[in-house]
Design an enzyme around this catalytic site. Sequence first.
Site, PDB file in Angstrom:
ATOM      1  N   ARG A  41     -19.970  34.069 -13.056  1.00 42.20           N
ATOM      2  CA  ARG A  41     -19.623  35.462 -12.782  1.00 42.20           C
ATOM      3  C   ARG A  41     -18.122  35.678 -12.945  1.00 42.20           C
ATOM      4  O   ARG A  41     -17.683  36.704 -13.467  1.00 42.20           O
ATOM      5  CB  ARG A  41     -20.063  35.871 -11.370  1.00 42.20           C
ATOM      6  N   CYS A  77     -14.067  38.405  -3.695  1.00 45.66           N
ATOM      7  CA  CYS A  77     -15.323  37.859  -4.222  1.00 45.66           C
ATOM      8  C   CYS A  77     -16.060  39.018  -4.883  1.00 45.66           C
ATOM      9  O   CYS A  77     -15.438  39.814  -5.577  1.00 45.66           O
ATOM     10  CB  CYS A  77     -16.135  37.209  -3.100  1.00 45.66           C
TER      11      CYS A  77
END
Length: 274
Positions: A173, A232
């Site tokens: 990611r 995050c």
Amino acid sequence: MTHTTLISCAELRALHDPLIIEVSFDLADTDAGERAYAAGHIPGAFYLHLDRDLCGDKTGRDGAFRGRHPLPARDTFAALLRRLGLTAGRQVVAYDRQGGPYAAHLWWMLRWMGHAEVAVLDGAWDGELTPALPTAAPSDWQPGAPLVSQIDAATLLARLGRVRLIDARAAERFRGDVEPLDKAAGHIPGASNRFFKDNLGPDGRFKPAEQLRAEFAALLAPYAAADVVHQCGSGVTACHNLLAMAHAGLGDGVLYPGSWSEWSSDPARPIAKA
């Protein structure tokens, strides 16, 4: 004895009247954690749901998207903690069944509310479980000044290149190979990747403090903790890195609560890949 980062099962058993809170969660099945809690949990533990209990409005007063898991209003969260029976100085123990990311988020939130006596259960609970629901004795607890720092998107954008930015998402990611949850793939320019699960050993417990200190020190140099920003996907798993840093004795970094979900929602903000 007060615990402020991690706590073992044996240390939890030795506590007198702790406030135990389970926050197990699954982004792909948002009711899974609550079902697991209902089937059996640590005796006396309450359950808080990430979406219902630990988040605020996803849209700000200016109409801008604040991220998938924005912080709730402090007075709203304080009222919830009073209903659970939190009192000044009472030891809080947070746990989940996913290696600690959601528990670390609650740890950070309690410190954001000025409550220092909070720790995350290190590893899986090794004792009995019960389906019995606990009874709370509501309190008149009041929050204090935050013990942690946060940063918003505009301030972070202005400071890019002058802070050490650490992204806690999985490497694929971070690189932008995939993006299953947010509007765009990639990462904030200048960020370094420290997947939160890298804080754990093969046994599912946090690595020793000395090992975490060495790993983070190499990543942070030459920046001081006050110049380290953690993010995050939505401000949750970044807290696992914040907890690991604190347990390693490296001080408190800064949380960007909106994280990639907020950052990537505005096409005017820069994005990097690979």
